[in-house]
Design a protein around this motif. Structure first.
Motif, PDB file in Angstrom:
ATOM      1  N   LEU A   1       0.820  -1.206   0.000  1.00  0.00           N
ATOM      2  CA  LEU A   1       0.000   0.000   0.000  1.00  0.00           C
ATOM      3  C   LEU A   1       0.855   1.258   0.000  1.00  0.00           C
ATOM      4  O   LEU A   1       0.416   2.312  -0.421  1.00  0.00           O
ATOM      5  CB  LEU A   1      -0.896   0.002   1.231  1.00  0.00           C
ATOM      6  N   PHE A   2       2.067   1.148   0.514  1.00  0.00           N
ATOM      7  CA  PHE A   2       2.898   2.348   0.607  1.00  0.00           C
ATOM      8  C   PHE A   2       3.681   2.609  -0.679  1.00  0.00           C
ATOM      9  O   PHE A   2       4.311   3.629  -0.817  1.00  0.00           O
ATOM     10  CB  PHE A   2       3.845   2.246   1.801  1.00  0.00           C
TER      11      PHE A   2
ATOM     12  N   LEU B   1      13.135   3.817  15.247  1.00  0.00           N
ATOM     13  CA  LEU B   1      11.826   3.865  14.592  1.00  0.00           C
ATOM     14  C   LEU B   1      11.492   2.533  13.918  1.00  0.00           C
ATOM     15  O   LEU B   1      10.352   2.074  13.963  1.00  0.00           O
ATOM     16  CB  LEU B   1      11.787   5.001  13.563  1.00  0.00           C
TER      17      LEU B   1
ATOM     18  N   ALA C   1       8.403   0.167  14.794  1.00  0.00           N
ATOM     19  CA  ALA C   1       7.448  -0.242  13.760  1.00  0.00           C
ATOM     20  C   ALA C   1       7.264  -1.760  13.788  1.00  0.00           C
ATOM     21  O   ALA C   1       6.130  -2.259  13.669  1.00  0.00           O
ATOM     22  CB  ALA C   1       7.924   0.226  12.390  1.00  0.00           C
TER      23      ALA C   1
ATOM     24  N   LEU D   1       5.155  -2.697  16.751  1.00  0.00           N
ATOM     25  CA  LEU D   1       3.751  -2.333  16.531  1.00  0.00           C
ATOM     26  C   LEU D   1       3.088  -3.268  15.524  1.00  0.00           C
ATOM     27  O   LEU D   1       1.912  -3.584  15.643  1.00  0.00           O
ATOM     28  CB  LEU D   1       3.651  -0.880  16.069  1.00  0.00           C
ATOM     29  N   TRP D   2       3.860  -3.702  14.547  1.00  0.00           N
ATOM     30  CA  TRP D   2       3.323  -4.624  13.548  1.00  0.00           C
ATOM     31  C   TRP D   2       2.884  -5.926  14.215  1.00  0.00           C
ATOM     32  O   TRP D   2       1.775  -6.413  13.982  1.00  0.00           O
ATOM     33  CB  TRP D   2       4.368  -4.888  12.466  1.00  0.00           C
TER      34      TRP D   2
ATOM     35  N   TYR E   1      -0.139  -5.345  16.350  1.00  0.00           N
ATOM     36  CA  TYR E   1      -1.307  -5.243  15.464  1.00  0.00           C
ATOM     37  C   TYR E   1      -1.789  -6.636  15.059  1.00  0.00           C
ATOM     38  O   TYR E   1      -2.973  -6.963  15.165  1.00  0.00           O
ATOM     39  CB  TYR E   1      -0.918  -4.398  14.248  1.00  0.00           C
TER      40      TYR E   1
ATOM     41  N   ILE F   1      -3.418  -8.308  18.168  1.00  0.00           N
ATOM     42  CA  ILE F   1      -4.717  -7.763  18.578  1.00  0.00           C
ATOM     43  C   ILE F   1      -5.818  -8.125  17.580  1.00  0.00           C
ATOM     44  O   ILE F   1      -6.946  -8.418  17.951  1.00  0.00           O
ATOM     45  CB  ILE F   1      -4.598  -6.236  18.771  1.00  0.00           C
ATOM     46  N   TRP F   2      -5.463  -8.146  16.317  1.00  0.00           N
ATOM     47  CA  TRP F   2      -6.471  -8.387  15.281  1.00  0.00           C
ATOM     48  C   TRP F   2      -6.608  -9.867  14.925  1.00  0.00           C
ATOM     49  O   TRP F   2      -7.317 -10.205  13.983  1.00  0.00           O
ATOM     50  CB  TRP F   2      -6.116  -7.596  14.009  1.00  0.00           C
TER      51      TRP F   2
ATOM     52  N   TYR G   1      -5.233   0.706   5.112  1.00  0.00           N
ATOM     53  CA  TYR G   1      -4.188   1.659   5.521  1.00  0.00           C
ATOM     54  C   TYR G   1      -4.427   3.075   5.015  1.00  0.00           C
ATOM     55  O   TYR G   1      -3.905   4.024   5.579  1.00  0.00           O
ATOM     56  CB  TYR G   1      -2.803   1.159   5.089  1.00  0.00           C
ATOM     57  N   TRP G   2      -5.180   3.228   3.953  1.00  0.00           N
ATOM     58  CA  TRP G   2      -5.467   4.595   3.490  1.00  0.00           C
ATOM     59  C   TRP G   2      -6.213   5.381   4.554  1.00  0.00           C
ATOM     60  O   TRP G   2      -6.216   6.600   4.535  1.00  0.00           O
ATOM     61  CB  TRP G   2      -6.287   4.554   2.197  1.00  0.00           C
TER      62      TRP G   2
ATOM     63  N   VAL H   1      -3.728   0.683  17.550  1.00  0.00           N
ATOM     64  CA  VAL H   1      -2.506  -0.042  17.191  1.00  0.00           C
ATOM     65  C   VAL H   1      -2.247   0.000  15.687  1.00  0.00           C
ATOM     66  O   VAL H   1      -1.116   0.144  15.242  1.00  0.00           O
ATOM     67  CB  VAL H   1      -2.527  -1.498  17.728  1.00  0.00           C
ATOM     68  N   LYS H   2      -3.328  -0.066  14.904  1.00  0.00           N
ATOM     69  CA  LYS H   2      -3.123  -0.025  13.447  1.00  0.00           C
ATOM     70  C   LYS H   2      -2.650   1.374  13.014  1.00  0.00           C
ATOM     71  O   LYS H   2      -1.704   1.498  12.235  1.00  0.00           O
ATOM     72  CB  LYS H   2      -4.423  -0.395  12.722  1.00  0.00           C
TER      73      LYS H   2
ATOM     74  N   GLY I   1      -1.191   3.455  14.961  1.00  0.00           N
ATOM     75  CA  GLY I   1       0.134   3.616  15.557  1.00  0.00           C
ATOM     76  C   GLY I   1       1.217   3.055  14.656  1.00  0.00           C
ATOM     77  O   GLY I   1       2.246   3.693  14.422  1.00  0.00           O
ATOM     78  N   PHE I   2       0.965   1.874  14.115  1.00  0.00           N
ATOM     79  CA  PHE I   2       1.937   1.272  13.194  1.00  0.00           C
ATOM     80  C   PHE I   2       2.138   2.175  11.970  1.00  0.00           C
ATOM     81  O   PHE I   2       3.272   2.484  11.587  1.00  0.00           O
ATOM     82  CB  PHE I   2       1.461  -0.118  12.776  1.00  0.00           C
ATOM     83  N   ALA I   3       1.025   2.623  11.388  1.00  0.00           N
ATOM     84  CA  ALA I   3       1.140   3.465  10.186  1.00  0.00           C
ATOM     85  C   ALA I   3       1.859   4.774  10.492  1.00  0.00           C
ATOM     86  O   ALA I   3       2.672   5.251   9.692  1.00  0.00           O
ATOM     87  CB  ALA I   3      -0.249   3.742   9.619  1.00  0.00           C
TER      88      ALA I   3
ATOM     89  N   VAL J   1       4.157   5.313  12.720  1.00  0.00           N
ATOM     90  CA  VAL J   1       5.601   5.103  12.864  1.00  0.00           C
ATOM     91  C   VAL J   1       6.254   4.874  11.498  1.00  0.00           C
ATOM     92  O   VAL J   1       7.341   5.391  11.232  1.00  0.00           O
ATOM     93  CB  VAL J   1       5.894   3.957  13.854  1.00  0.00           C
ATOM     94  N   VAL J   2       5.572   4.160  10.602  1.00  0.00           N
ATOM     95  CA  VAL J   2       6.126   3.986   9.246  1.00  0.00           C
ATOM     96  C   VAL J   2       6.245   5.354   8.566  1.00  0.00           C
ATOM     97  O   VAL J   2       7.253   5.666   7.919  1.00  0.00           O
ATOM     98  CB  VAL J   2       5.257   3.022   8.410  1.00  0.00           C
TER      99      VAL J   2
ATOM    100  N   LEU K   1       6.630   8.165  10.093  1.00  0.00           N
ATOM    101  CA  LEU K   1       7.723   8.892  10.753  1.00  0.00           C
ATOM    102  C   LEU K   1       9.093   8.434  10.246  1.00  0.00           C
ATOM    103  O   LEU K   1      10.047   9.206  10.257  1.00  0.00           O
ATOM    104  CB  LEU K   1       7.646   8.721  12.277  1.00  0.00           C
TER     105      LEU K   1
END
Lengths: 313, 480
Positions: A3-4, A293, A297, A300-301, A304, A307-308, B43-44, B245-246, B248-250, B252-253, B255
């Protein structure tokens, strides 16, 4: 993460757009062979010896016309500066810096108790001595051209990439074609300097206007002085600064051989430091920040994912 | 959502006491903890949170910078450099603020395109969209004001160009212009009022952001299907911890990209000329705004023709402001009942083209309008001459040698002759930006209104949970 990708493509497009407005007609500046160490990712640093030598070149050559009004002598002895020493964390105490400052006599910003101006040797807290009392004097001494202040010259050239400005300084100083200049008597009896080109489509003579010097890296227009095909006029333009760094122009204290290229490289590195004296600090903070960072990340991944884990989405 | 019952239970004596007087913890709990959020946000949708972080970063760094900045034309340039040299970590704060402006716009553009794609501006979210447009407008104003403050060449001459635009407005233009400048020209008084407003507007943005979030929390989030939440249990998850959390992850990416610019290329998004102190007597060769305003600059310069009594300059200004005004009308221009372009196969393609058009407009804004993108044929040489008899003429040559011989022959014959370049016909940036501008407006004013009535949507699911579970969904709740 796919997506990025469009995001990065977008950034690429922006970078492309920005590089599109290059100065018209000047040759693209280049770094010395091997590139600039300070521009290297992830933690390239300035070469301290080279910055020291560069300061010597500035002091002995450039400083007679170019000021650096944003710099003080103390900056030379601050962390990241060319004369920094662990023994003297306060640059004002650094004997090397004190000695350098004392070489310059300046007008004290404060008058004496009778109100008369005071001239005294500079101290580390003083700003670099200006070569001319004002802009008019600077222009009058240089055929009407104002020698630019060099404090942030490396940030004011190029496209903002690390090393662009230093490459410009290096290319300009080494780019003069003085070895190719020929002289012939002109119509009015005065000598005319010219350069002959015979390079593919570029065939013709470029006449150097009096008091100006041709340089392919200087933004400008050579067409009016060019007698060949105007569609293939040489790159660059004419500037009021004569070539300044013939081999041996300075005698380096550390014994390094003072070739044109060496001096240009050193002074470019000095100006790179001067334009952004905290760049060493920036570079040494860069890697730890990126690592932090990236680790955050990753954590957090996984949070995520955890949690999901029971939620379809 | 507004219909959602609060689940907050104060537990300590103090929170009970506070809850019956100012239920602020309840508000925070209902808005950011137990707020039911569609479970299918991709993610958008993280860019809202990213933008909140951007605003906070800009305000915090900005407040610190203002402590050290001097709004005076003789000192501003030097004071910014002093911040980078003498203020502890001033270089970091300034780089973050400078790069932060670009990152803010990058995020807001993604956020807006996302809203456009998933139809987030449609009922019941029109006010949400309008408030977003107001924020965007305030952002552009703030960025423009802020770009003036370092008092570099682009600061001064960019401000001149933009302020002059207002002069094109009939009747009131000149008054607006001198009101903006605070005098007859851009000078110290302009810098001071720009600084004052640059400090004010971010707090207005923060205020509108609160309204924006409020307007979001009344109808609740849109989602990639564009279908409203039907059953809270099946369609949503609580905002915390799922989206904290989702997001938060985005964040940090994001950042990481931010930090890469701050540490490795702090100046690459700006223009080198802004490190030359402003000088009203020297105009830079190419005046360009920051990258995030380039598409609008391209629209402004695309209008090079007069229509009736209106001259090109006024029309350009109208087109530029119109390109933003049209965003405010969008909720009523798009006639489609289906929100998400996921299920609008034709609209989706027009949307993709629209994104490309916006990027290309940015490219045009950065380039000289007269430069060729594609040249048709070679440039030719024209010899303009006046022969000894005083007759003027021109002759066109392909090659240089015969042109030079002809010129020399004229000169030898006692005439005057000179060679000039005749540019080959070319497809220029001007033409491209005219085409792109036409598409920009057509997308909003023709394509979206017409397409909504004619297009046949395809494959829209009945509910969010059905779309999430897809083909493998147990047929427990068949659509009736």
């Amino acid at each position: 993460m796919k997506l990025f990708r469009p995001l990065l493509v977008g950034l690429g497009a922006i970078a492309l757009g920005l590089s599109a407005h290059a100065a018209g007609g000047a040759k693209h500046a280049h770094a010395p062979e091997g590139g600039w160490d300070f521009a290297k990712v992830p933690a390239g640093q300035l070469d301290k010896d080279s910055v020291q030598r560069g300061f010597q070149v500035y002091k002995e050559v450039c400083a007679s016309c170019h000021g650096m009004k944003l710099l003080s002598y103390r900056n030379l002895g601050e962390k990241g500066g060319p004369f920094y020493s662990d023994e003297y964390p306060n640059a004002n105490d650094n004997p090397m810096v004190k000695a350098i400052a004392a070489e310059f006599e300046i007008l004290d910003p404060n008058p004496d108790e009778n109100g008369d101006p005071v001239y005294r040797p500079a101290i580390p807290a003083d700003t670099f001595r200006e070569p001319y009392p004002n802009a008019q004097a600077a222009m009058a001494a240089n055929g009407g051209a104002m020698p630019p202040d060099l404090s942030v010259i490396t940030k004011a050239r190029g496209h903002g990439n690390e090393g662009d400005g230093a490459s410009y300084v290096y290319s300009l100083l080494t780019g003069y074609k003085d070895d190719k200049i020929k002289t012939k008597p002109g119509d009015d009896g005065l000598n005319v300097n010219y350069i002959e080109f015979n390079d593919g489509d570029k065939v013709g003579t470029l006449v150097q206007p009096t008091g100006l010097y041709y340089n392919p890296y200087f933004a400008g227009d050579t067409t009016p002085q060019w007698d060949g095909d105007p569609r293939h006029a040489p790159y660059g333009g004419f500037l009021a600064m004569a070539p300044q760094l013939p081999d041996g122009r300075v005698e380096y204290i550390d014994g390094t051989e003072a070739t044109t290229s060496q001096m240009a490289k050193d002074v470019a590195q000095f100006l790179q430091w001067a334009g952004d004296p905290k760049q060493g600090q920036r570079k040494s903070l860069a890697l730890p920040t990126m690592i932090y960072l990236v680790l955050l990340a990753i954590l957090l991944w996984f949070s995520y994912k955890r949690i999901w884990r029971d939620v379809a989405h | 959502m507004s219909g959602h019952e609060s689940t907050y239970k104060p537990e300590t004596g103090f929170t009970k006491w506070l809850d019956s007087r100012l239920p602020i913890i309840r508000l925070a709990h209902d808005s950011f903890v137990d707020f039911p959020t569609p479970k299918n946000l991709n993610y958008w949708y993280t860019f809202g949170g990213i933008l909140a972080v951007c605003l906070a970063i800009q305000i915090i760094t900005g407040v610190v910078l203002a402590m050290h900045y001097t709004a005076d034309i003789n000192q501003a340039f030097g004071s910014v450099e002093r911040i980078m040299r003498d203020v502890p970590y001033g270089w970091l704060i300034r780089n973050i603020h400078m790069v932060g402006a670009s990152m803010f716009f990058l995020a807001v553009y993604v956020h807006m395109f996302r809203g456009l794609y998933y139809g987030s501006y449609k009922a019941p979210r029109e006010v949400l969209w309008l408030l977003g447009c107001v924020i965007y407008l305030l952002m552009m104003a703030t960025a423009f004001l802020g770009y003036m403050l370092p008092w570099g060449q682009m600061s001064l001459h960019g401000a001149n160009v933009i302020i002059n635009l207002f002069g094109a407005i009939p009747l009131v233009g000149e008054s607006i212009q001198s009101w903006l400048m605070g005098g007859p020209s851009v000078g110290n008084q302009t810098l001071q009022r720009f600084f004052s407003l640059h400090y004010l507007l971010p707090f207005m943005i923060a205020g509108v952001v609160i309204l924006h979030i409020w307007a979001l929390h009344v109808p609740g989030n849109n989602n990639p299907t564009g279908i409203e939440v039907q059953e809270t249990e099946k369609d949503t998850v609580p905002f915390h911890p799922y989206y904290t959390v989702k997001d938060g992850f985005a964040i940090v990416v994001f950042l990481i990209i931010f930090a890469a610019f701050v540490f490795y290329a702090p100046n690459v998004l700006g223009h080198a000329d802004n490190y030359i102190e402003a000088n009203p007597l020297v105009t830079p060769a190419h005046i360009v705004p920051e990258w995030y305003l380039l598409p609008f600059y391209a629209i402004l310069r695309a209008i090079t023709f007069n229509i009736g009594p209106m001259d090109a300059k006024l029309l350009g200004v109208i087109a530029m402001f119109g390109s933003i005004a049209v965003l405010f009308l969008l909720p009523w221009l798009d006639t489609s009942k289906v929100k998400s372009m996921r299920y609008r196969p034709v609209a989706k393609q027009f949307f993709m083209l629209f994104v490309v058009v916006c990027l290309l407009l940015g490219w045009c804004g950065a380039s000289n309008p007269d430069n060729a993108i594609v040249s048709m044929g070679e440039d030719k040489l024209v010899v303009n001459y006046t022969d000894a008899a005083g007759l003027e003429g021109t002759r066109v040559f392909e090659e240089y040698t015969p042109a030079a011989q002809f010129r020399d022959a004229q000169r030898d014959g006692g005439g005057v002759a000179a060679i000039a370049i005749q540019k080959a016909p070319a497809f220029t940036f001007k033409t491209l930006s005219q085409i792109l501008t036409a598409y920009y407006f057509a997308f909003f004013l023709i394509i979206l209104p017409v397409l909504g009535l004619r297009e046949r949507p395809k494959g829209e699911p009945d509910s969010i949970h059905q779309s999430v579970l897809g083909q493998d969904a147990p047929a427990a709740a068949p659509a009736e």
